[in-house]
Design a protein around this motif. Sequence first.
Motif, PDB file in Angstrom:
ATOM      1  N   GLU A 307     -37.644 -26.806   4.886  1.00 41.09           N
ATOM      2  CA  GLU A 307     -36.817 -27.608   3.982  1.00 41.09           C
ATOM      3  C   GLU A 307     -37.680 -28.639   3.254  1.00 41.09           C
ATOM      4  O   GLU A 307     -37.504 -28.892   2.058  1.00 41.09           O
ATOM      5  CB  GLU A 307     -35.703 -28.301   4.759  1.00 41.09           C
ATOM      6  CG  GLU A 307     -34.672 -27.352   5.369  1.00 41.09           C
ATOM      7  CD  GLU A 307     -33.743 -26.757   4.320  1.00 41.09           C
ATOM      8  OE1 GLU A 307     -33.864 -27.119   3.132  1.00 41.09           O
ATOM      9  OE2 GLU A 307     -32.888 -25.932   4.682  1.00 41.09           O
ATOM     10  N   ALA A 312     -36.920 -22.763   1.425  1.00 48.74           N
ATOM     11  CA  ALA A 312     -35.700 -22.158   1.970  1.00 48.74           C
ATOM     12  C   ALA A 312     -35.429 -20.793   1.348  1.00 48.74           C
ATOM     13  O   ALA A 312     -35.066 -19.835   2.045  1.00 48.74           O
ATOM     14  CB  ALA A 312     -34.513 -23.090   1.745  1.00 48.74           C
ATOM     15  N   SER A 344     -29.126 -21.742   3.675  1.00 45.97           N
ATOM     16  CA  SER A 344     -29.350 -23.182   3.604  1.00 45.97           C
ATOM     17  C   SER A 344     -28.606 -23.773   2.407  1.00 45.97           C
ATOM     18  O   SER A 344     -28.562 -23.160   1.330  1.00 45.97           O
ATOM     19  CB  SER A 344     -30.850 -23.475   3.466  1.00 45.97           C
ATOM     20  OG  SER A 344     -31.084 -24.823   3.130  1.00 45.97           O
ATOM     21  N   SER A 346     -29.531 -25.978   0.445  1.00 41.20           N
ATOM     22  CA  SER A 346     -30.439 -26.192  -0.685  1.00 41.20           C
ATOM     23  C   SER A 346     -30.561 -24.962  -1.566  1.00 41.20           C
ATOM     24  O   SER A 346     -30.940 -25.073  -2.743  1.00 41.20           O
ATOM     25  CB  SER A 346     -31.825 -26.590  -0.162  1.00 41.20           C
ATOM     26  OG  SER A 346     -32.397 -25.551   0.618  1.00 41.20           O
TER      27      SER A 346
END
Length: 503
Positions: A307, A312, A344, A346
């Motif tokens: 991260e 990711a 994730s 993100s």
Amino acid sequence: MTTSATDTADTRRALERAQRRAGRERRAREAAEALFESRVRELCALNRRLAELTARLEERVAERTRESAVERERALALAEHDPLTGLANRARYLRVLGDAVRAARDEGRRAVLMLVDVDAFREVNDTFGHEAGDAFLRLFADRLVAAAGEDGFVARLGGDEFAVLYPERADPAAASAAALHAEICQPLAHNGIVLEVSCSAGVACLTADTDDTATLQRDADIALRAAKAAGRRQCVAIDAAMREAVVLRQRLESELAAAIAEGQIRAWFQPIVDLGSRRCIGAEALARWHHPEFGVLEPAVFIPLMEKQGLADALFRAVLRDACVALRPLAARGALRHLSVNVSPSQFRFGTLGADVLAILEETGFPPQVLVLEITEAVLLLELSHTRDTLVQLCAQGARVALDDFGTGYSNLAYLRSLPVHCVKLDKSLTAGVEDDPRAGRLIRAFVQMAGTLELELVAEGVEAAAQAEWLAAAGCVLQQGYHFERPLPAERLEAVFGRDGT
């Protein structure tokens, strides 16, 4: 007139002329002497004036020199002291720390450094205002100085960060630091308000292995981060395990991108069992790093690094591709109906998730209807319409969406209304000990009823005991995963699990 008379007259006239000339010369001399004397007096007066001016100038120079010295001392004080608390600032701290470390090293003495961070200082400012926050810092600084004693050097490094340096400390560093920490963690009173004091502290000691300023500072920083990670009001002393963990983290961080590109990170699988048929029907793909030196590394070791480095997407693509290739034969013969892959939050920010998933499904020939994308409520912190569009795009191709860690947040039900969710995974914090906890049991039954009403698939995570598994199945939650059935395992061992009795 006779000759003698004539001579006498001439002589007399000559004498008179000489006398007149002598008189003129005398008057000229007297005038010159008077002028000279006048000039001398003027020169003396000028000399006296010059001497007076010189004395005044010397006095002013001396006065300005004194003023400059005072101003220089004041400037040095301002340059090396924190204006709010009066403590030494970071610049002076670094100088004193360097001097102390060199002296301790050269003379074979110990030096102890303690870094202190006030816990949740922002809450003081937010609750009582910045004036109270400044007063708090001044009071805390005074207490820290008093607690450190005469042999302790205290500095404010910035914000709510402080340092206490003992250039020479014979007693055990951890014990003395713990005592100081306990002393400063006491409430402070300001204008009738009692302010709670909680702080985290990291302690390092100069040793044969840490004999320079940078290493001592680094060790104290490492210990402070460990104290913060352990929760509020903690005091932690550095140890070898912490140093090794930092070195390992730095090395793994530098190797992570290459490891993904080279295929070192592979998909492992935790089976999902149907207690109704007593057979394995699916699996959750979990990343494992097959490091050439350290062996198989758990996600907790490298996911935070992923991260941090913005990897990711790359890690997700690697795990999804590996999982699809490994489990395609099971899916092709109908034995696998549920392959979960974690997404994730993100990954929703850049808009490529949908395209990435569809491209990998086409590349590997994996059936979309078997794929389940697991999301958490953290996606609600993102722009929801974009998240929904991405998931709708994937669901239109047959993929499904699972809400992971259900029951651990505050907005889970909002998912069920705003996102295309097909499956809910009950967090292990809800299912643990459910067979012995009536309230937990009623909650699980309510979730089962809700899932049935909304036509959602329900999976219980963290199942670790036979009694727990049987209770959940009897309550209507027949899909389960956990250590009771199987720990995560590589693809080559998963084949044997399918077709095996799931109890």
